[in-house]
Design an enzyme around this catalytic site. Structure first.
Site, PDB file in Angstrom:
ATOM      1  N   LEU A 135       0.859  -1.183   0.000  1.00  0.00           N
ATOM      2  CA  LEU A 135       0.000   0.000   0.000  1.00  0.00           C
ATOM      3  C   LEU A 135       0.893   1.230   0.000  1.00  0.00           C
ATOM      4  O   LEU A 135       1.843   1.305   0.770  1.00  0.00           O
ATOM      5  CB  LEU A 135      -0.894   0.027   1.249  1.00  0.00           C
ATOM      6  CG  LEU A 135      -2.320  -0.516   1.159  1.00  0.00           C
ATOM      7  CD1 LEU A 135      -3.023  -0.315   2.495  1.00  0.00           C
ATOM      8  CD2 LEU A 135      -3.112   0.139   0.049  1.00  0.00           C
ATOM      9  N   ASP A 136       0.588   2.201  -0.869  1.00  0.00           N
ATOM     10  CA  ASP A 136       1.337   3.456  -0.870  1.00  0.00           C
ATOM     11  C   ASP A 136       1.302   4.094   0.514  1.00  0.00           C
ATOM     12  O   ASP A 136       0.306   3.948   1.233  1.00  0.00           O
ATOM     13  CB  ASP A 136       0.723   4.438  -1.871  1.00  0.00           C
ATOM     14  CG  ASP A 136       0.945   4.016  -3.320  1.00  0.00           C
ATOM     15  OD1 ASP A 136       1.820   3.168  -3.550  1.00  0.00           O
ATOM     16  OD2 ASP A 136       0.245   4.540  -4.196  1.00  0.00           O
ATOM     17  N   PRO A 137       2.347   4.827   0.903  1.00  0.00           N
ATOM     18  CA  PRO A 137       2.317   5.522   2.193  1.00  0.00           C
ATOM     19  C   PRO A 137       1.102   6.431   2.368  1.00  0.00           C
ATOM     20  O   PRO A 137       0.564   6.565   3.465  1.00  0.00           O
ATOM     21  CB  PRO A 137       3.621   6.332   2.178  1.00  0.00           C
ATOM     22  CG  PRO A 137       4.544   5.508   1.332  1.00  0.00           C
ATOM     23  CD  PRO A 137       3.669   4.943   0.244  1.00  0.00           C
ATOM     24  N   ALA A 173      -1.817   5.912   1.169  1.00  0.00           N
ATOM     25  CA  ALA A 173      -3.044   5.108   1.221  1.00  0.00           C
ATOM     26  C   ALA A 173      -3.259   4.569   2.630  1.00  0.00           C
ATOM     27  O   ALA A 173      -2.319   4.421   3.413  1.00  0.00           O
ATOM     28  CB  ALA A 173      -2.965   3.957   0.225  1.00  0.00           C
TER      29      ALA A 173
END
EC number: 5.4.99.25
Length: 306
Positions: free
Chosen positions: A42-44, A46
């Site tokens: 997961l992107d930071p 997100a």
């Protein structure tokens, strides 16, 4: 300590940092050192469902990466950034704002099998180097399109633009997408905005489901830390089998379980495909049956040391 901890990942935390937080919590709780891995980056920026595998469950992390995901995300219209999210710098702008009816009409175009180009700021390898490293150095990054599937795409909410743009236009729209592995939501948002005759970027991204895991079973980092200090971290864990709820079980005898643990091939009459071999309540191996009827060969795909 073999199973899953489902984190509700907070904004600003990377997936690797989340894994480190679980390792630290295990040590604090007195559980000692265990192998830990995540089941889907997961992107930071997100938030939401991040499955963390512990012990023998790490052997299933790759399978979790291949699973479908469901995301809620907000697209703000009028500005495109180089990262396609709030972190980046503006690279394009538009005064056009789509109407709700226009957004509703465009979504079927992005439902089903589609082709999309991943963001330049992504972890994809290009000639052995991460795309985001090349992009940060100002190098031109050519992202090849890839086939993905959007199983479902629907509007969850919208925000009307102010009178300076026109009351019919939307400042932003929030969507829910059920997607296949490899789908980039930031790219999906970019392409939807372009198809609407404008530009846009993601301002909110939340994963609400990853494989069989949902927000209902997810815990915050605060709850994880609290449980670790109280020695109750095991009570927060889901069993290893929770990551395999979508495949049937295959009951095996003690002798058959021993044979599977030794890597031997069994012969039986199960249906074809993946199954979870179980000796009573103990997972033995993820197995696959193949071959002609009436007897099929049952081979180990992933064995568990339990």
């Amino acid at each position: 300590m073999h199973g899953w901890i489902i984190l509700d990942k907070p904004h600003g935390l990377g997936s690797t940092q989340a894994v480190s937080a679980v390792k630290r919590a295990l040590r604090v709780s007195g559980a000692g050192k265990w192998k830990v891995g995540h089941g889907g980056t997961l992107d930071p920026l997100a938030t939401g469902v991040l499955p963390i595998a512990v012990g023998e469950a790490t052997k299933l992390a790759g399978r979790m990466l291949d699973s479908d995901k469901i995301y809620d995300f907000t697209v703000r219209f009028g500005v495109q950034t180089d990262t396609l999210d709030l972190e980046g710098k503006e690279i394009a702008a538009s005064d056009h704002r789509p109407t709700l009816a226009e957004v509703e009409a465009i979504l079927p175009r992005f439902t089903g099998p589609i082709e999309q180009a991943p963001p330049a700021y992504s972890a994809i390898l290009i000639d052995g180097r991460r795309a985001y490293d090349l992009a940060r150095k100002g190098e031109d990054v050519e992202m090849k399109t890839r086939a993905v599937t959007i199983h479902a795409l629907a509007i969850k909410g919208q925000e009307a633009e102010g009178p300076e743009i026109g009351t019919r236009g939307l400042a932003s729209v929030t969507l829910r997408a059920h997607v296949s592995k490899g789908t980039y939501i930031r790219s999906l948002a970019r392409d939807i905005a372009l198809a609407l005759g404008t530009v846009g970027h993601v301002t909110m991204l939340r994963r609400v489901k990853a494989g069989p895991f949902t927000l209902e079973s997810a815990i915050s980092l605060d709850k994880l830390d609290e449980a670790a200090r109280g020695g109750g971290i095991a009570q927060l864990m889901l069993p290893l089998t929770a990551g395999l709820d979508d495949i049937p079980a295959l009951a095996v005898s003690p002798d058959e379980a021993l044979a599977l643990r030794q890597g031997k091939v069994l012969v039986g009459k199960p249906h074809t495909g993946l199954m979870l071999a179980m000796e009573g309540a103990t997972p033995v191996a993820l197995v696959e049956a193949s071959g002609p009827e009436p007897l099929r060969e049952i081979r180990v795909v992933r064995g568990f040391n339990l």
